[in-house]
Design a protein around this motif. Structure first.
Motif, PDB file in Angstrom:
ATOM      1  N   VAL A  85      13.956  45.771 -71.651  1.00 49.56           N
ATOM      2  CA  VAL A  85      14.980  44.789 -71.327  1.00 49.56           C
ATOM      3  C   VAL A  85      14.404  43.832 -70.300  1.00 49.56           C
ATOM      4  CG1 VAL A  85      17.342  44.419 -70.536  1.00 49.56           C
ATOM      5  CG2 VAL A  85      16.742  46.566 -71.671  1.00 49.56           C
ATOM      6  N   GLY A  86      14.451  42.552 -70.603  1.00 46.50           N
ATOM      7  CA  GLY A  86      13.952  41.531 -69.685  1.00 46.50           C
ATOM      8  C   GLY A  86      14.723  40.249 -69.875  1.00 46.50           C
ATOM      9  N   ARG A  87      14.538  39.323 -68.984  1.00 50.84           N
ATOM     10  CA  ARG A  87      15.289  38.071 -69.040  1.00 50.84           C
ATOM     11  C   ARG A  87      14.431  36.850 -69.382  1.00 50.84           C
ATOM     12  NH1 ARG A  87      18.895  41.358 -69.513  1.00 50.84           N
ATOM     13  NH2 ARG A  87      20.520  41.668 -67.968  1.00 50.84           N
ATOM     14  N   HIS A  88      13.121  37.033 -69.376  1.00 50.59           N
ATOM     15  CA  HIS A  88      12.212  35.913 -69.626  1.00 50.59           C
ATOM     16  C   HIS A  88      11.550  36.121 -70.989  1.00 50.59           C
ATOM     17  CE1 HIS A  88      12.864  35.009 -65.446  1.00 50.59           C
ATOM     18  NE2 HIS A  88      12.486  36.230 -65.134  1.00 50.59           N
ATOM     19  N   PRO A 126      -0.976  52.830 -80.372  1.00 48.29           N
ATOM     20  CA  PRO A 126      -0.543  53.263 -81.710  1.00 48.29           C
ATOM     21  C   PRO A 126       0.552  54.337 -81.692  1.00 48.29           C
ATOM     22  CG  PRO A 126      -2.729  54.119 -81.210  1.00 48.29           C
ATOM     23  CD  PRO A 126      -2.374  53.166 -80.109  1.00 48.29           C
ATOM     24  N   ASN A 127       0.798  54.938 -80.537  1.00 50.21           N
ATOM     25  CA  ASN A 127       1.814  55.988 -80.438  1.00 50.21           C
ATOM     26  C   ASN A 127       3.170  55.461 -79.970  1.00 50.21           C
ATOM     27  OD1 ASN A 127      -0.018  58.078 -81.155  1.00 50.21           O
ATOM     28  ND2 ASN A 127      -0.874  57.936 -79.099  1.00 50.21           N
ATOM     29  N   TRP A 128       3.253  54.182 -79.650  1.00 47.08           N
ATOM     30  CA  TRP A 128       4.481  53.603 -79.106  1.00 47.08           C
ATOM     31  C   TRP A 128       5.036  52.528 -80.022  1.00 47.08           C
ATOM     32  CZ3 TRP A 128       2.155  52.372 -73.630  1.00 47.08           C
ATOM     33  CH2 TRP A 128       1.914  53.573 -72.953  1.00 47.08           C
ATOM     34  N   ASN A 129       6.361  52.395 -80.026  1.00 47.82           N
ATOM     35  CA  ASN A 129       7.022  51.295 -80.712  1.00 47.82           C
ATOM     36  C   ASN A 129       8.055  50.707 -79.755  1.00 47.82           C
ATOM     37  OD1 ASN A 129       7.647  49.632 -83.043  1.00 47.82           O
ATOM     38  ND2 ASN A 129       9.618  50.670 -82.976  1.00 47.82           N
ATOM     39  N   ALA A 130       7.808  49.494 -79.304  1.00 48.17           N
ATOM     40  CA  ALA A 130       8.686  48.839 -78.338  1.00 48.17           C
ATOM     41  C   ALA A 130       9.639  47.879 -79.035  1.00 48.17           C
ATOM     42  CB  ALA A 130       7.861  48.084 -77.302  1.00 48.17           C
ATOM     43  N   THR A 131      10.876  47.860 -78.540  1.00 50.35           N
ATOM     44  CA  THR A 131      11.901  46.925 -78.990  1.00 50.35           C
ATOM     45  C   THR A 131      12.338  46.129 -77.777  1.00 50.35           C
ATOM     46  OG1 THR A 131      12.676  48.483 -80.665  1.00 50.35           O
ATOM     47  CG2 THR A 131      14.208  46.735 -80.014  1.00 50.35           C
ATOM     48  N   GLY A 132      12.262  44.818 -77.854  1.00 50.75           N
ATOM     49  CA  GLY A 132      12.618  43.970 -76.717  1.00 50.75           C
ATOM     50  C   GLY A 132      14.010  43.378 -76.842  1.00 50.75           C
ATOM     51  N   CYS A 133      14.728  43.298 -75.716  1.00 55.07           N
ATOM     52  CA  CYS A 133      16.072  42.716 -75.669  1.00 55.07           C
ATOM     53  C   CYS A 133      16.195  41.831 -74.437  1.00 55.07           C
ATOM     54  CB  CYS A 133      17.131  43.802 -75.595  1.00 55.07           C
ATOM     55  SG  CYS A 133      17.171  44.884 -77.037  1.00 55.07           S
ATOM     56  N   LEU A 134      16.828  40.678 -74.630  1.00 56.55           N
ATOM     57  CA  LEU A 134      16.987  39.720 -73.535  1.00 56.55           C
ATOM     58  C   LEU A 134      18.308  39.859 -72.781  1.00 56.55           C
ATOM     59  CD1 LEU A 134      15.485  36.567 -75.256  1.00 56.55           C
ATOM     60  CD2 LEU A 134      14.579  37.709 -73.218  1.00 56.55           C
ATOM     61  N   SER A 135      19.316  40.464 -73.397  1.00 54.32           N
ATOM     62  CA  SER A 135      20.626  40.567 -72.742  1.00 54.32           C
ATOM     63  C   SER A 135      21.089  42.019 -72.681  1.00 54.32           C
ATOM     64  CB  SER A 135      21.667  39.744 -73.497  1.00 54.32           C
ATOM     65  OG  SER A 135      21.962  40.355 -74.742  1.00 54.32           O
ATOM     66  N   ASP A 136      22.035  42.276 -71.788  1.00 56.97           N
ATOM     67  CA  ASP A 136      22.612  43.622 -71.684  1.00 56.97           C
ATOM     68  C   ASP A 136      23.256  44.011 -73.003  1.00 56.97           C
ATOM     69  OD1 ASP A 136      21.854  43.367 -69.054  1.00 56.97           O
ATOM     70  OD2 ASP A 136      23.891  43.309 -68.245  1.00 56.97           O
ATOM     71  N   GLU A 137      23.996  43.097 -73.590  1.00 58.44           N
ATOM     72  CA  GLU A 137      24.711  43.373 -74.835  1.00 58.44           C
ATOM     73  C   GLU A 137      23.741  43.723 -75.957  1.00 58.44           C
ATOM     74  OE1 GLU A 137      26.956  41.308 -71.949  1.00 58.44           O
ATOM     75  OE2 GLU A 137      25.134  40.572 -72.924  1.00 58.44           O
ATOM     76  N   GLU A 138      22.663  42.972 -76.043  1.00 57.51           N
ATOM     77  CA  GLU A 138      21.645  43.225 -77.062  1.00 57.51           C
ATOM     78  C   GLU A 138      21.002  44.602 -76.844  1.00 57.51           C
ATOM     79  OE1 GLU A 138      17.657  40.972 -78.826  1.00 57.51           O
ATOM     80  OE2 GLU A 138      18.579  40.224 -76.986  1.00 57.51           O
ATOM     81  N   ALA A 139      20.732  44.943 -75.583  1.00 60.23           N
ATOM     82  CA  ALA A 139      20.112  46.233 -75.266  1.00 60.23           C
ATOM     83  C   ALA A 139      21.047  47.393 -75.601  1.00 60.23           C
ATOM     84  CB  ALA A 139      19.724  46.274 -73.785  1.00 60.23           C
ATOM     85  N   ILE A 140      22.320  47.245 -75.267  1.00 61.28           N
ATOM     86  CA  ILE A 140      23.304  48.294 -75.555  1.00 61.28           C
ATOM     87  C   ILE A 140      23.440  48.479 -77.063  1.00 61.28           C
ATOM     88  CG2 ILE A 140      25.783  48.787 -75.456  1.00 61.28           C
ATOM     89  CD1 ILE A 140      25.660  47.652 -72.533  1.00 61.28           C
ATOM     90  N   ALA A 141      23.474  47.375 -77.811  1.00 59.69           N
ATOM     91  CA  ALA A 141      23.567  47.458 -79.271  1.00 59.69           C
ATOM     92  C   ALA A 141      22.322  48.125 -79.857  1.00 59.69           C
ATOM     93  CB  ALA A 141      23.773  46.077 -79.870  1.00 59.69           C
ATOM     94  N   LYS A 199      24.774  48.645 -64.618  1.00 51.61           N
ATOM     95  CA  LYS A 199      25.541  48.754 -65.866  1.00 51.61           C
ATOM     96  C   LYS A 199      24.714  49.437 -66.960  1.00 51.61           C
ATOM     97  CE  LYS A 199      27.067  45.430 -69.320  1.00 51.61           C
ATOM     98  NZ  LYS A 199      27.355  44.016 -69.547  1.00 51.61           N
ATOM     99  N   LEU A 200      23.469  49.016 -67.112  1.00 49.22           N
ATOM    100  CA  LEU A 200      22.606  49.584 -68.143  1.00 49.22           C
ATOM    101  C   LEU A 200      22.269  51.043 -67.849  1.00 49.22           C
ATOM    102  CD1 LEU A 200      20.270  46.529 -68.760  1.00 49.22           C
ATOM    103  CD2 LEU A 200      22.046  47.397 -70.299  1.00 49.22           C
ATOM    104  N   ASN A 201      21.954  51.349 -66.599  1.00 46.44           N
ATOM    105  CA  ASN A 201      21.677  52.733 -66.219  1.00 46.44           C
ATOM    106  C   ASN A 201      22.865  53.627 -66.532  1.00 46.44           C
ATOM    107  OD1 ASN A 201      19.061  53.503 -64.768  1.00 46.44           O
ATOM    108  ND2 ASN A 201      19.531  51.547 -63.824  1.00 46.44           N
ATOM    109  N   GLU A 202      24.059  53.184 -66.169  1.00 46.09           N
ATOM    110  CA  GLU A 202      25.271  53.959 -66.424  1.00 46.09           C
ATOM    111  C   GLU A 202      25.444  54.209 -67.925  1.00 46.09           C
ATOM    112  OE1 GLU A 202      28.135  55.049 -64.304  1.00 46.09           O
ATOM    113  OE2 GLU A 202      26.356  55.127 -63.022  1.00 46.09           O
ATOM    114  N   TYR A 203      25.308  53.162 -68.709  1.00 43.71           N
ATOM    115  CA  TYR A 203      25.509  53.280 -70.153  1.00 43.71           C
ATOM    116  C   TYR A 203      24.464  54.197 -70.789  1.00 43.71           C
ATOM    117  CZ  TYR A 203      25.940  52.357 -75.072  1.00 43.71           C
ATOM    118  OH  TYR A 203      26.084  52.530 -76.427  1.00 43.71           O
TER     119      TYR A 203
END
Length: 100
Positions: A9-12, A27-42, A65-69
């Protein structure tokens, strides 16, 4: 072997894209990037994430908020704050959080 799922999760947009690319170079990792809290929660419900990486630009309110969720949904989730420092530090933070 199944890849370790990492939610970033990042803003830039440019920095987020770079971090996701660096993580996906392992090769052992798969990252998914999200710019907003809503996108990250989804996104959190779409994969079995083992780690959440909070990047620069995520303010204290969003961090709380994100830590709690994330912790309510998956108490075993690891959450790491990453504020830069290059790919070596990034990898070291991930390996430490994952205990590998």
């Amino acid at each position: 072997m199944e890849k370790t799922q990492i939610l970033v999760v990042g803003r830039h947009p440019e920095i987020l894209a770079t971090v996701v690319r660096l993580l996906n170079n392992n090769p052992n990792w798969n990252a998914t990037g999200c710019l907003s809290d809503e996108e990250a929660i989804a996104a959190f419900s779409t994969r079995d994430f083992k780690l959440v990486l909070l990047g620069g630009g995520v303010d204290e309110i969003s961090e709380y908020k994100l830590n709690e969720y994330f912790c309510a949904e998956k108490p075993s989730i690891k959450i790491v704050q990453h504020f830069g420092g290059g790919s070596g530090l990034l990898s070291a933070e991930i390996f430490e959080a994952l205990g590998s």
